[in-house]
Design a protein around this motif. Structure first.
Motif, PDB file in Angstrom:
ATOM      1  N   ARG A 118       0.834  -1.208   0.000  1.00 12.46           N
ATOM      2  CA  ARG A 118       0.000   0.000   0.000  1.00 12.46           C
ATOM      3  C   ARG A 118       0.869   1.258   0.000  1.00 12.46           C
ATOM      4  N   ASP A 119       1.870   1.289   0.870  1.00 11.95           N
ATOM      5  CA  ASP A 119       2.710   2.485   0.978  1.00 11.95           C
ATOM      6  C   ASP A 119       3.578   2.685  -0.265  1.00 11.95           C
ATOM      7  N   ALA A 120       3.863   1.603  -0.979  1.00  8.76           N
ATOM      8  CA  ALA A 120       4.681   1.727  -2.189  1.00  8.76           C
ATOM      9  C   ALA A 120       3.850   2.164  -3.392  1.00  8.76           C
ATOM     10  N   LEU A 121       2.604   1.695  -3.476  1.00  4.79           N
ATOM     11  CA  LEU A 121       1.838   1.840  -4.717  1.00  4.79           C
ATOM     12  C   LEU A 121       0.695   2.846  -4.657  1.00  4.79           C
ATOM     13  N   CYS A 122       0.353   3.318  -3.480  1.00  6.83           N
ATOM     14  CA  CYS A 122      -0.879   4.107  -3.353  1.00  6.83           C
ATOM     15  C   CYS A 122      -0.593   5.503  -2.810  1.00  6.83           C
ATOM     16  N   PHE A 160      -5.290  -0.473  -6.750  1.00  5.09           N
ATOM     17  CA  PHE A 160      -4.576  -1.498  -5.980  1.00  5.09           C
ATOM     18  C   PHE A 160      -5.565  -2.490  -5.371  1.00  5.09           C
ATOM     19  N   MET A 161      -6.603  -2.005  -4.731  1.00  3.41           N
ATOM     20  CA  MET A 161      -7.566  -2.891  -4.089  1.00  3.41           C
ATOM     21  C   MET A 161      -8.412  -3.637  -5.121  1.00  3.41           C
ATOM     22  N   ARG A 177       4.622  -4.490 -14.527  1.00  5.83           N
ATOM     23  CA  ARG A 177       4.117  -5.854 -14.382  1.00  5.83           C
ATOM     24  C   ARG A 177       2.853  -5.958 -13.533  1.00  5.83           C
ATOM     25  N   GLY A 178       2.298  -4.829 -13.164  1.00  2.26           N
ATOM     26  CA  GLY A 178       1.053  -4.853 -12.411  1.00  2.26           C
ATOM     27  C   GLY A 178       1.249  -5.158 -10.937  1.00  2.26           C
ATOM     28  N   VAL A 179       0.142  -5.111 -10.201  1.00  2.00           N
ATOM     29  CA  VAL A 179       0.196  -5.335  -8.764  1.00  2.00           C
ATOM     30  C   VAL A 179       0.709  -6.735  -8.440  1.00  2.00           C
ATOM     31  N   VAL A 235       3.864  -7.745  -5.974  1.00  2.00           N
ATOM     32  CA  VAL A 235       3.738  -8.677  -4.852  1.00  2.00           C
ATOM     33  C   VAL A 235       4.737  -9.815  -5.004  1.00  2.00           C
ATOM     34  N   ALA A 236       4.885 -10.337  -6.211  1.00  2.00           N
ATOM     35  CA  ALA A 236       5.846 -11.419  -6.451  1.00  2.00           C
ATOM     36  C   ALA A 236       7.260 -10.966  -6.142  1.00  2.00           C
TER      37      ALA A 236
END
Length: 427
Positions: A280-284, A293-294, A331-333, A337-338
């Motif tokens: 969340r803190d990285a992407l939002c 994101f959600m 590469r998307g969310v 995460v990966a």
């Protein structure tokens, strides 16, 4: 070249009789079996770091096995509180060893060992023998023997004592001068290469991003990030700068009442986990990014998962966030995460000197090993150190297929900036 170790034992009794060594020998050095798990792990990690540092440097990679063997012979155990650290003697022993490499390469090798054992004081198996052997090495090869001996607290050159090995040039000091010039040239060349690359990668950054770079590029590492990782981080900040990224504005938004209300609504009863907060803190940084994101239904709500920093050396608030944000952009969310999880399916497609002798087949099939001991097939060479390195995943983040012109360009640039020379086939 005469091995100076042959005459050492014959001189030890005389040295002891003269009382040159104030520190008594520890005749009860513990074996490896008597070390605690922490002590054994600390020594093993230092040895592995030294060997890795050396083998990743093309100038001295051929001497990694010799250096590791010598370290194993010389290092007995960790030093206890109040004991003298023998590592300076061991480093000097390798630096001036006539059986090892010479010139600037000897300095590179010794510096790698010193960096690996920084903060790890050790005791030698026989300090008296080590000091005598190191002194002879210095007499054989040092540029300024008296200076080197003085820095180590060893006996200075005695009247009539031979300086230089059996292959010493005709004029006194000529070998030392040649070694000095080689070391100076090597250091200047390496620094000039680093300066030129730094200028190229840092010049596009504005004042704000340059400040973020300096504050976050080395956080968490005693000896700082590797040079290629620094340049990869600079490239990441440049791309995010073009996108208008402002991490300070993002932090302020996430503290607002509007965000907290929206977050409670979209969490819908789920508890925020460490992994969720990390992504969340990285992407939002605004409402649009948070909703996206959600909406991606990220797999970040396992309460038992332990979140760790993916990138060694980069600060947790900006450094980690910048790399994850770049991954999400390309590469998307799910990709971000990966990456945060060190997913074994990620292709580390940039070569380094440890796994490539200038060039190894990037698509060579192999077997990967999971942390639990299980295996998985891979169709490429896996490259990693200290977890996932920023420079190692840049090709993956940008979806550059191994062997493509884009992949080749990034790999070549990274290798040449970090190691110097040309990047070409080992054959």
């Amino acid at each position: 070249m005469v091995d100076s170790r042959k005459s050492i034992q014959a001189r030890q009794q005389r040295r002891r009789a003269n009382g040159e060594f104030a520190e008594e020998q520890d005749t009860g050095l513990p074996s490896d079996d008597t070390l605690t798990d922490f002590e054994r792990k600390r020594l093993n990690n230092a040895m592995l770091a030294a060997e890795t540092n050396i083998i990743m440097d093309p100038d001295v990679a051929n001497y990694s096995q010799y250096a590791a063997s010598r370290l194993d012979e010389l290092v007995a155990r960790p030093a206890k509180p109040g004991e003298t650290d023998d590592m300076p003697l061991i480093v000097a022993n390798l630096r001036y060893d006539p059986m090892g490499t010479d010139g600037s390469r000897a300095d590179y090798l010794a510096d790698h060992v010193q960096a690996a054992y920084d903060g790890v004081p050790v005791k030698a198996r026989d300090r008296i023998q080590l000091a005598e052997e190191t002194r002879q090495h210095i007499l054989d090869t040092a540029v300024d023997p008296d200076k080197a001996l003085r820095e180590l607290g060893l006996r200075p050159v005695q009247p009539g004592e031979h300086v230089g090995g059996p292959d010493t040039p005709r004029f006194p000091g000529e070998l030392a001068e040649l070694r000095y010039q080689a070391a100076l040239k090597g250091a200047q060349t390496k620094q000039a290469r680093y300066d030129a690359a730094s200028e190229k990668h840092l010049a596009p950054l504005n004042e704000q991003m340059l400040g973020l770079y300096k504050a976050n590029v080395n956080r968490g590492l005693i000896n700082g990030s590797a040079f290629d990782d620094k340049m990869a981080f600079a490239d990441t900040l440049r791309e995010l700068q073009e996108d208008g990224w402002n991490p300070q504005a993002g932090r302020e938004y996430r503290k607002s009442k509007e965000f907290r209300k929206l977050e409670k609504q979209l969490l819908d009863g789920r508890k925020p986990t460490r992994r969720y907060r990390q992504l969340r803190d990285a992407l939002c940084d605004d409402e649009h990014e948070y909703r996206a994101f959600m909406a991606a239904d990220p797999d970040v709500f396992d309460p038992d998962e332990k979140a760790k920093k993916p990138f060694a050396g980069l600060g947790p608030d900006v450094g980690q966030a910048a790399m994850l944000r770049l991954a999400a952009k390309h590469r998307g969310v799910k990709g971000a995460v990966a990456l945060a999880r060190w997913d074994p399916g990620i292709e580390y497609t940039v070569p380094d000197a440890k796994h490539h002798t200038f060039r190894m087949e990037h698509d060579r099939p192999g077997i990967g090993h999971m942390s639990d001991g299980s295996t998985y097939p891979v169709g490429h060479t896996i490259i990693t150190a200290n977890g996932i390195k920023p420079s190692s995943v840049m090709s993956w983040i940008h979806r550059e297929k191994p062997g493509s012109p884009e992949w080749e360009h990034r790999a070549r640039q990274r290798f040449m900036e970090q190691n110097g020379g040309d990047w070409h086939s080992a054959s």
